[in-house]
Design a protein around this motif. Structure first.
Motif: not given
Length: 341
Positions: A145-153, A177-181, A199-208, A226-227
């Motif tokens: 799982x990728x947990x992407x934090x947008x603090x300070x972004x 390898x990516x189950x969920x983002x 456009x950089x991502x394959x459909x299977x990737x951004x749907x996750x 999830x957690x």
């Protein structure tokens, strides 16, 4: 063999016997080299490449060969903490010391904590983190799982060039390898950037990828499902008040480095690379390799040049979400990625 219709694409559903035949076919395509790389050429690994290419053995075999070449040249499993320690100082990417409820490893990514400018160093650190997460997967899991934090972004955190290189490495060499983002509390401006990134991502990737907001009860339900909330950091609505500790993390990584040496063998001689190149050579043409996504290797420099220009424009002025939504912000043709066949 049956077929499932899913969101505009045809996804093959094979019996276990049919899957095994496909795996053996790809392994036969790789040849005796597979015996020298037992981890990357295991049945489980080959199955991931086949799933990424909808069980097309020719495309999966080509993809796996490219990964073998990349691993033997880049040697990702030989990257050590000392090689990337400066990249890790702010905790912009780190592996959590707990798993989600499915037992999947968790990579926490905090792009707002970016502390370097060199693309090569950033990609090397990303690869190190991916290898470390894979090393620490539970035996019954192969995804994370990728947990992407947008603090300070903010807009200064945007780099389409880094994004493209990141997507290229993850999609080409770490398929399935990516189950969920989880995109946690992204600001409004990121929605504009996401439109450009797609456009950089394959459909299977951004749907996750899921957008989650701390002030949204439905989003909170996603996190609770999830957690384990007692282990999840308070920054994500959990009860764990401990934040990123660089010194403690460095010690964990040094201990993992000791385990990594026996994880995968990429110490093959240059003759193995030559053998792969000969078996994979195309008849002719200026583009040495045509990718499954519609690009070619000789186009990379032109695309990178265009990305630099776009990055400079982004750094020079804020993105306008209305412009993107209305289609007034377009990517150069070379940067666009078509959906895989």
């Amino acid at each position: 063999m049956s077929f499932k219709k899913r969101e505009g694409t045809i996804e093959k559903a094979l019996t276990p016997e049919e899957q095994l035949l496909k795996i053996y076919e790809v392994r036969h395509m790789i040849g005796p080299i597979a015996d020298k790389l037992p981890a990357i050429c295991s049945e489980e690994s080959i199955a991931r490449y086949l799933r990424a290419r909808n069980w097309n053995t020719k495309k999966a075999g080509k993809m796996l060969k490219e990964t073998i070449k990349w691993r033997m040249e880049y040697k990702p499993e030989k990257i050590r903490w000392e090689n990337i320690a400066p990249e890790a100082e702010t905790g912009k990417i780190y592996r959590a010391n707990y798993f989600d409820k499915c037992g999947r490893a968790i990579l926490i990514m905090r792009p707002g904590f970016q502390n370097t400018n060199a693309v090569n160093g950033q990609i090397m650190y990303l690869v190190y983190c991916m290898e470390n997460a894979i090393l620490n997967l539970n035996s019954d899991q192969e995804q994370m799982v990728w947990l992407i934090d947008f603090q300070r972004w903010n807009s200064s955190s945007i780099s389409l060039k880094v994004t493209r290189e990141t997507a290229k490495v993850l999609q080409n060499h770490y398929p399935e390898r990516l189950g969920l983002g989880i995109l946690y509390n992204p600001p409004k401006i990121f929605e504009s950037f996401w439109t450009m990134v797609k456009p950089f991502l394959e459909p299977k990737t951004y749907k996750k990828m899921k957008f989650v907001y701390s002030d949204n009860p439905q989003s909170q339900k996603i996190m609770e499902d999830l957690f384990h909330m007692d282990k999840l950091e308070s920054a994500f609505g959990g009860k764990n008040s401990c934040g990123f500790d660089y010194q403690a993390y460095a010690q964990r990584m040094r201990e993992d480095d000791k385990k990594m040496s026996g994880f995968i063998d990429s110490g093959c001689s240059p003759s193995v690379i030559s053998e792969l190149q000969q078996s994979d050579a195309l008849a002719s043409g200026h583009c040495s390799e045509v990718s499954d996504e519609g690009g070619c290797s000789s186009c990379d420099e032109a695309a990178s040049s265009n990305l630099d220009v776009v990055d400079e424009k982004i750094q020079g002025q804020p993105l306008d979400s209305k412009d993107v939504a209305n289609g007034n912000t377009t990517l150069p043709k070379e940067m666009q990625m078509s959906e895989p066949a």
